[in-house]
Design a protein around this motif. Structure first.
Motif, PDB file in Angstrom:
ATOM      1  N   VAL A 176       0.843  -1.202   0.000  1.00  0.00           N
ATOM      2  CA  VAL A 176       0.000   0.000   0.000  1.00  0.00           C
ATOM      3  C   VAL A 176       0.876   1.249   0.000  1.00  0.00           C
ATOM      4  O   VAL A 176       0.689   2.165  -0.812  1.00  0.00           O
ATOM      5  N   SER A 177       1.851   1.277   0.895  1.00  0.00           N
ATOM      6  CA  SER A 177       2.760   2.430   0.948  1.00  0.00           C
ATOM      7  C   SER A 177       3.664   2.489  -0.271  1.00  0.00           C
ATOM      8  O   SER A 177       4.176   3.551  -0.628  1.00  0.00           O
ATOM      9  N   ASN A 179       2.693   2.043  -3.294  1.00  0.00           N
ATOM     10  CA  ASN A 179       1.886   2.408  -4.464  1.00  0.00           C
ATOM     11  C   ASN A 179       1.756   1.257  -5.466  1.00  0.00           C
ATOM     12  O   ASN A 179       1.889   1.441  -6.678  1.00  0.00           O
ATOM     13  N   GLY A 180       1.493   0.074  -4.952  1.00  0.00           N
ATOM     14  CA  GLY A 180       1.170  -1.034  -5.842  1.00  0.00           C
ATOM     15  C   GLY A 180       2.288  -1.993  -6.144  1.00  0.00           C
ATOM     16  O   GLY A 180       2.051  -3.031  -6.774  1.00  0.00           O
ATOM     17  N   TYR A 182       5.883  -3.748  -4.190  1.00  0.00           N
ATOM     18  CA  TYR A 182       6.713  -3.777  -2.991  1.00  0.00           C
ATOM     19  C   TYR A 182       7.501  -5.070  -2.943  1.00  0.00           C
ATOM     20  O   TYR A 182       6.979  -6.145  -3.245  1.00  0.00           O
ATOM     21  N   GLN A 194       2.580  -7.149  -6.268  1.00  0.00           N
ATOM     22  CA  GLN A 194       2.269  -6.094  -7.226  1.00  0.00           C
ATOM     23  C   GLN A 194       0.789  -6.144  -7.569  1.00  0.00           C
ATOM     24  O   GLN A 194       0.200  -7.225  -7.680  1.00  0.00           O
ATOM     25  N   GLY A 200      -6.459   1.327  -7.082  1.00  0.00           N
ATOM     26  CA  GLY A 200      -6.182   2.251  -5.990  1.00  0.00           C
ATOM     27  C   GLY A 200      -5.514   1.548  -4.821  1.00  0.00           C
ATOM     28  O   GLY A 200      -5.557   0.315  -4.705  1.00  0.00           O
ATOM     29  N   ASN A 201      -4.913   2.325  -3.932  1.00  0.00           N
ATOM     30  CA  ASN A 201      -4.164   1.749  -2.817  1.00  0.00           C
ATOM     31  C   ASN A 201      -5.030   0.872  -1.913  1.00  0.00           C
ATOM     32  O   ASN A 201      -4.602  -0.203  -1.475  1.00  0.00           O
ATOM     33  N   CYS A 204      -5.880  -2.284  -3.740  1.00  0.00           N
ATOM     34  CA  CYS A 204      -4.639  -3.039  -3.876  1.00  0.00           C
ATOM     35  C   CYS A 204      -4.337  -3.787  -2.582  1.00  0.00           C
ATOM     36  O   CYS A 204      -4.001  -4.981  -2.596  1.00  0.00           O
TER      37      CYS A 204
END
Length: 302
Positions: A176-177, A179-180, A182, A194, A200-201, A204
């Motif tokens: 989430v932090s 932006n899709g 990590y 991913q 949207g966050n 996601c």
């Protein structure tokens, strides 16, 4: 819960509408971006006596490939009326523009050879995927499980489940932090997640949470797992001896620093061991020389 509670416009693979959803041996190497993971092809093929569908699909593929040198996600449509075809591509978030283009450029031909004239198809490579559907194609949930693979090795006990679950919680928060996209390592577990680029966050986070829950159930105590949902995917790999360094870049500074820290500590430990070992060897040699010298003195005294 936002848009994920409603049907999506690009909903391509379901067990009812798709056939030949085939698992492919999963690419273990992060550099093997063009290895095929799975493919899904609609049962129905389009009738195309005038070639209008083929022209729309060819135009769609051309747009997607050209955009892959500039972006990691792109969605568009081609054609008109009943011959309208929607599609998109997405590359893994840590790929460069050049690697993304190299990956996506292989997908149109693969889709054609694997699915032929199917009215909808999805082809997933290790580093990217492409999907398309003809106007009016049926819809499925964004949480639909498309493909999973679990490591053959089981590591039940020894606190593995606790470590994995703690790491998966970090992944849920991080995507989430991030932006899709990590990727990080935590408690000897390497993780990656991913979401589709237009998600949207909040949605996601919900999608990855669903993927994590499926990984826990589907893979159990497997040492690794990859879960692909319609709108997101995640993977984890457990390394009992510590996560090795990876050539691909991380999207998070915390991930990069943890890699550096881990590597630095390992290098320091090796350096200290070499120095101590060398000092011990020199000391032993000196003792041997002194002992030999004393023996020679005693011999001379005789």
């Amino acid at each position: 819960m936002g848009s994920l509670s409603k049907p999506f416009s690009l909903l391509l693979i379901s067990l009812v509408l798709f056939t030949n959803l085939e698992p492919i041996p999963f690419a273990e190497s992060a550099s093997d971006n063009t290895a095929l993971v799975y493919k899904g092809c609609a049962k129905q093929a389009f009738s195309d006596p005038t070639g209008v569908y083929s022209q729309s699909l060819s135009s769609l593929f051309g747009s997607l490939v050209s955009q892959s040198s500039k972006a990691r996600f792109f969605k568009t449509t081609s054609g008109s009326g009943q011959a309208t075809i929607s599609g998109l591509f997405q590359c893994r978030g840590d790929l460069s523009n050049a690697d993304c283009y190299n990956c996506v450029s292989k997908l149109p031909q693969m889709a054609d050879s694997l699915c032929g004239k199917a009215i909808a198809a999805r082809v997933q490579l290790y580093g990217c995927y492409i999907l398309y559907e003809v106007s009016g194609f049926a819809q499925i949930s964004g949480f639909q499980l498309l493909y999973k693979t679990c490591g053959a090795t089981n590591v039940a006990g020894s606190g593995f489940e606790e470590r994995r679950d703690a790491a998966l919680q970090v992944l849920e928060n991080g995507v989430v932090s991030g932006n899709g996209f990590y990727t990080t390592s935590f408690e000897a577990v390497y993780l990656l997640a991913q979401c589709e680029g237009d998600l949207g966050n909040t949605d996601c986070g919900e999608c990855v949470k669903s993927a994590v829950q499926k990984a826990q159930v589907e893979c159990g105590s497997s040492i690794s797992g990859q879960i692909y949902l319609h709108k997101c995917f995640m993977s984890y790999d457990y390394y009992p001896n510590g996560v090795p360094r990876r050539s691909s870049s991380s999207s998070s500074s915390s991930s990069s620093s943890s890699y550096s820290s881990s590597s630095s500590e390992g290098s320091t430990g090796k350096t200290v061991a070499i120095i101590l070992g060398g000092a011990a060897g020199v000391g032993f040699l000196v003792i041997c020389l002194l002992f030999a010298r004393n023996l020679m003195r005693k011999h001379d005294d005789f």
